[in-house]
Enzyme design. Sequence first.
Site, PDB file in Angstrom:
ATOM      1  N   GLU A  35      -6.499 -47.566 -45.870  1.00 52.18           N
ATOM      2  CA  GLU A  35      -6.365 -48.525 -46.801  1.00 52.18           C
ATOM      3  C   GLU A  35      -6.567 -49.683 -46.102  1.00 52.18           C
ATOM      4  O   GLU A  35      -5.948 -50.149 -45.042  1.00 52.18           O
ATOM      5  CB  GLU A  35      -5.075 -48.464 -47.272  1.00 52.18           C
ATOM      6  CG  GLU A  35      -4.794 -46.944 -47.995  1.00 52.18           C
ATOM      7  CD  GLU A  35      -3.400 -46.901 -48.847  1.00 52.18           C
ATOM      8  OE1 GLU A  35      -2.440 -48.027 -48.610  1.00 52.18           O
ATOM      9  OE2 GLU A  35      -2.981 -45.979 -49.290  1.00 52.18           O
TER      10      GLU A  35
ATOM     11  N   ARG B  47       0.852 -40.511 -50.482  1.00 53.72           N
ATOM     12  CA  ARG B  47       0.168 -40.937 -49.328  1.00 53.72           C
ATOM     13  C   ARG B  47      -1.279 -40.422 -49.138  1.00 53.72           C
ATOM     14  O   ARG B  47      -1.409 -39.257 -49.414  1.00 53.72           O
ATOM     15  CB  ARG B  47       0.986 -40.795 -48.055  1.00 53.72           C
ATOM     16  CG  ARG B  47       2.003 -41.788 -48.025  1.00 53.72           C
ATOM     17  CD  ARG B  47       1.735 -43.129 -47.768  1.00 53.72           C
ATOM     18  NE  ARG B  47       2.988 -44.073 -47.587  1.00 53.72           N
ATOM     19  CZ  ARG B  47       3.786 -44.780 -48.535  1.00 53.72           C
ATOM     20  NH1 ARG B  47       3.264 -44.820 -49.811  1.00 53.72           N
ATOM     21  NH2 ARG B  47       4.701 -45.469 -48.083  1.00 53.72           N
TER      22      ARG B  47
ATOM     23  N   HIS C 179      -3.282 -48.949 -54.234  1.00 56.94           N
ATOM     24  CA  HIS C 179      -2.030 -48.580 -53.528  1.00 56.94           C
ATOM     25  C   HIS C 179      -1.210 -49.848 -54.410  1.00 56.94           C
ATOM     26  O   HIS C 179      -0.302 -50.507 -53.935  1.00 56.94           O
ATOM     27  CB  HIS C 179      -1.887 -48.972 -52.156  1.00 56.94           C
ATOM     28  CG  HIS C 179      -0.487 -48.096 -51.781  1.00 56.94           C
ATOM     29  ND1 HIS C 179      -0.279 -47.627 -50.448  1.00 56.94           N
ATOM     30  CD2 HIS C 179       0.660 -47.855 -52.113  1.00 56.94           C
ATOM     31  CE1 HIS C 179       0.760 -47.014 -50.290  1.00 56.94           C
ATOM     32  NE2 HIS C 179       1.523 -47.241 -51.381  1.00 56.94           N
TER      33      HIS C 179
HETATM   34  P1  NDP Z   1      11.848 -38.517 -52.395  1.00 57.96           P
HETATM   35  O1  NDP Z   1      12.426 -38.274 -50.887  1.00 57.96           O
HETATM   36  O2  NDP Z   1      12.854 -38.492 -53.500  1.00 57.96           O
HETATM   37  O3  NDP Z   1      10.855 -37.198 -52.779  1.00 57.96           O
HETATM   38  C1  NDP Z   1       9.919 -36.724 -51.884  1.00 57.96           C
HETATM   39  C2  NDP Z   1       9.696 -35.228 -52.103  1.00 57.96           C
HETATM   40  O4  NDP Z   1       8.897 -34.673 -51.053  1.00 57.96           O
HETATM   41  C3  NDP Z   1      10.831 -34.261 -52.093  1.00 57.96           C
HETATM   42  O5  NDP Z   1      11.095 -33.626 -53.323  1.00 57.96           O
HETATM   43  C4  NDP Z   1      10.631 -33.319 -51.033  1.00 57.96           C
HETATM   44  O6  NDP Z   1      10.721 -31.793 -51.577  1.00 57.96           O
HETATM   45  C5  NDP Z   1       8.795 -33.422 -51.071  1.00 57.96           C
HETATM   46  N1  NDP Z   1       8.609 -32.882 -49.760  1.00 57.96           N
HETATM   47  C6  NDP Z   1       8.830 -33.155 -48.646  1.00 57.96           C
HETATM   48  N2  NDP Z   1       8.208 -32.146 -47.817  1.00 57.96           N
HETATM   49  C7  NDP Z   1       7.270 -31.244 -48.354  1.00 57.96           C
HETATM   50  C8  NDP Z   1       6.526 -30.320 -48.299  1.00 57.96           C
HETATM   51  N3  NDP Z   1       6.354 -29.656 -47.046  1.00 57.96           N
HETATM   52  N4  NDP Z   1       6.027 -29.524 -49.395  1.00 57.96           N
HETATM   53  C9  NDP Z   1       6.092 -30.200 -50.647  1.00 57.96           C
HETATM   54  N5  NDP Z   1       6.968 -31.258 -50.715  1.00 57.96           N
HETATM   55  C10 NDP Z   1       7.658 -31.718 -49.824  1.00 57.96           C
HETATM   56  O7  NDP Z   1      11.026 -39.601 -52.396  1.00 57.96           O
HETATM   57  P2  NDP Z   1      10.416 -40.665 -53.703  1.00 57.96           P
HETATM   58  O8  NDP Z   1       9.925 -39.645 -54.778  1.00 57.96           O
HETATM   59  O9  NDP Z   1      11.163 -41.680 -53.587  1.00 57.96           O
HETATM   60  O10 NDP Z   1       9.074 -40.922 -52.939  1.00 57.96           O
HETATM   61  C11 NDP Z   1       8.006 -40.056 -52.612  1.00 57.96           C
HETATM   62  C12 NDP Z   1       6.654 -40.505 -51.855  1.00 57.96           C
HETATM   63  O11 NDP Z   1       5.989 -41.289 -52.699  1.00 57.96           O
HETATM   64  C13 NDP Z   1       7.186 -41.760 -50.834  1.00 57.96           C
HETATM   65  O12 NDP Z   1       7.397 -40.931 -49.485  1.00 57.96           O
HETATM   66  C14 NDP Z   1       6.045 -42.567 -50.693  1.00 57.96           C
HETATM   67  O13 NDP Z   1       5.011 -41.821 -49.527  1.00 57.96           O
HETATM   68  C15 NDP Z   1       5.140 -42.264 -52.026  1.00 57.96           C
HETATM   69  N6  NDP Z   1       5.323 -43.487 -52.962  1.00 57.96           N
HETATM   70  C16 NDP Z   1       4.013 -44.178 -53.141  1.00 57.96           C
HETATM   71  C17 NDP Z   1       4.173 -45.292 -54.078  1.00 57.96           C
HETATM   72  C18 NDP Z   1       2.649 -45.779 -54.349  1.00 57.96           C
HETATM   73  O14 NDP Z   1       2.736 -47.216 -54.394  1.00 57.96           O
HETATM   74  N7  NDP Z   1       1.751 -45.133 -54.911  1.00 57.96           N
HETATM   75  C19 NDP Z   1       5.239 -45.783 -54.332  1.00 57.96           C
HETATM   76  C20 NDP Z   1       6.447 -45.353 -53.694  1.00 57.96           C
HETATM   77  C21 NDP Z   1       6.447 -44.217 -53.164  1.00 57.96           C
HETATM   78  P3  NDP Z   1      11.858 -31.169 -51.150  1.00 57.96           P
HETATM   79  O15 NDP Z   1      12.883 -32.088 -51.573  1.00 57.96           O
HETATM   80  O16 NDP Z   1      11.812 -29.838 -51.837  1.00 57.96           O
HETATM   81  O17 NDP Z   1      11.931 -31.058 -49.500  1.00 57.96           O
HETATM   82  C1  DGY Z   2       6.403 -46.984 -50.922  1.00 60.36           C
HETATM   83  O1  DGY Z   2       7.372 -48.012 -51.046  1.00 60.36           O
HETATM   84  O2  DGY Z   2       6.370 -46.180 -50.143  1.00 60.36           O
HETATM   85  C2  DGY Z   2       5.220 -47.307 -51.782  1.00 60.36           C
HETATM   86  O3  DGY Z   2       4.040 -46.760 -51.072  1.00 60.36           O
HETATM   87  C3  DGY Z   2       4.986 -48.898 -52.027  1.00 60.36           C
HETATM   88  O4  DGY Z   2       5.904 -49.389 -52.640  1.00 60.36           O
END
Ligand code: NDP
Ligand code: DGY
Length: 329
Positions: A275, A246, A294
């Site tokens: 955005e 994000r 995005h």
């Molecule tokens: P997950 O919940 O699987 O992963 C999120 C990760 O964030 C976890 O590994 C967690 O680590 C980490 N996290 C949380 N708090 C912290 C912190 N304080 N410091 C470091 N790491 C932290 O979610 P996804 O992998 O499915 O998705 C991740 C993000 O990607 C979404 O929340 C979204 O914002 C973004 N996204 C963007 C897209 C795009 O189009 N660009 C598409 C899809 C998603 P821990 O487990 O160690 O807490």
């Molecule tokens: C999400 O799902 O959070 C992405 O940003 C868009 O797919």
Amino acid sequence: KYIGRTQIMKVFITRRIPQEGMKILSQAGVCKVSLWDSDETVPRAELLKGVAGAHGLLCLLSDKIDTEVLDAAGPNLKVISTLSVGFDHMAMDEIKKRGVRVGYTPDVLTDATAELTVALLLATARRLPEGVVEVKNGGWSTWKPLWLCGYGLSGSTVGVIGLGRIGMAIARRLKPFGVKRLLYSGRTAKSYAAEVEGEYVPLDTLVSESDFVVVSCALTPETQGLCNKDFFIKMKNTAVFINTSRGAVVNQEDLYQALSSGQIACAGLDVTTPEPLPTDHPLLTLNNCVVLPHIGSATYSTRGIMAELSANNLLAGLQGTDMPSELKF
Ligand code: NDP
Ligand code: DGY
């Protein structure tokens, strides 16, 4: 309003979504759907109007779901289904207080987002957008040993901030490029990191030792502004910064300074604040910054599956049954 003794419930959808999702909702025959029939964001006043009295809301990451929206919906509201895995656009405390269930779309977009992250990383590090421009504008005069050189993954150290579903999928894809060390940081070490020989390290170590820093964590109060001046100062001058999580995880003024002063080599962003990023934004004046609109999950099939999942989450929330993907909070 009733079929037999069953009440037809009201659903508001804040945008045109892929047909796969609409079909599921219309075939279910349990809800009357009204839709903001546009590809653009629903104006706030229309959102507040559309949600009034709704039992279900299907929203997008660009809709701010706060107290005002929840109040406008009123006590009928049982479920909010977001067409995203990220849920930072929703006031979770308020939603919880009201006993509203939340559905989201994890896993189904992991591969598409990881793939886009790798594409952005390579495009940024190997300067593809600059090369494309030079071909078109006549800047390509001959093969030059010192022209348009960038950075390669082979033998490099990659640092992934947030080794969750997407972070891990990125790591899996990057390893075969010959990455030597795969570092990651987050709140806890992950046993599954062994598959990519991931080393759990403090954030400072990751930032200072990585040739590529990839941000894939969720946006939370702790990660907001995480990538700031102090962060960029610790990075290598030759390092590449990639963010597909994000925009608000990054302090964009500090990133601009880091890029324009040569503190870091280059950056690729799929997400920004706001955005869309205004076309006169300073980051867009830099050759060493690649900005995408995005599009992490934007493949036809992924968006279709996201729509299906969010429709099924919504229906389960309306009917009080198990959701395929319920957010537990
Ligand atoms: P997950 O919940 O699987 O992963 C999120 C990760 O964030 C976890 O590994 C967690 O680590 C980490 N996290 C949380 N708090 C912290 C912190 N304080 N410091 C470091 N790491 C932290 O979610 P996804 O992998 O499915 O998705 C991740 C993000 O990607 C979404 O929340 C979204 O914002 C973004 N996204 C963007 C897209 C795009 O189009 N660009 C598409 C899809 C998603 P821990 O487990 O160690 O807490
Ligand atoms: C999400 O799902 O959070 C992405 O940003 C868009 O797919």
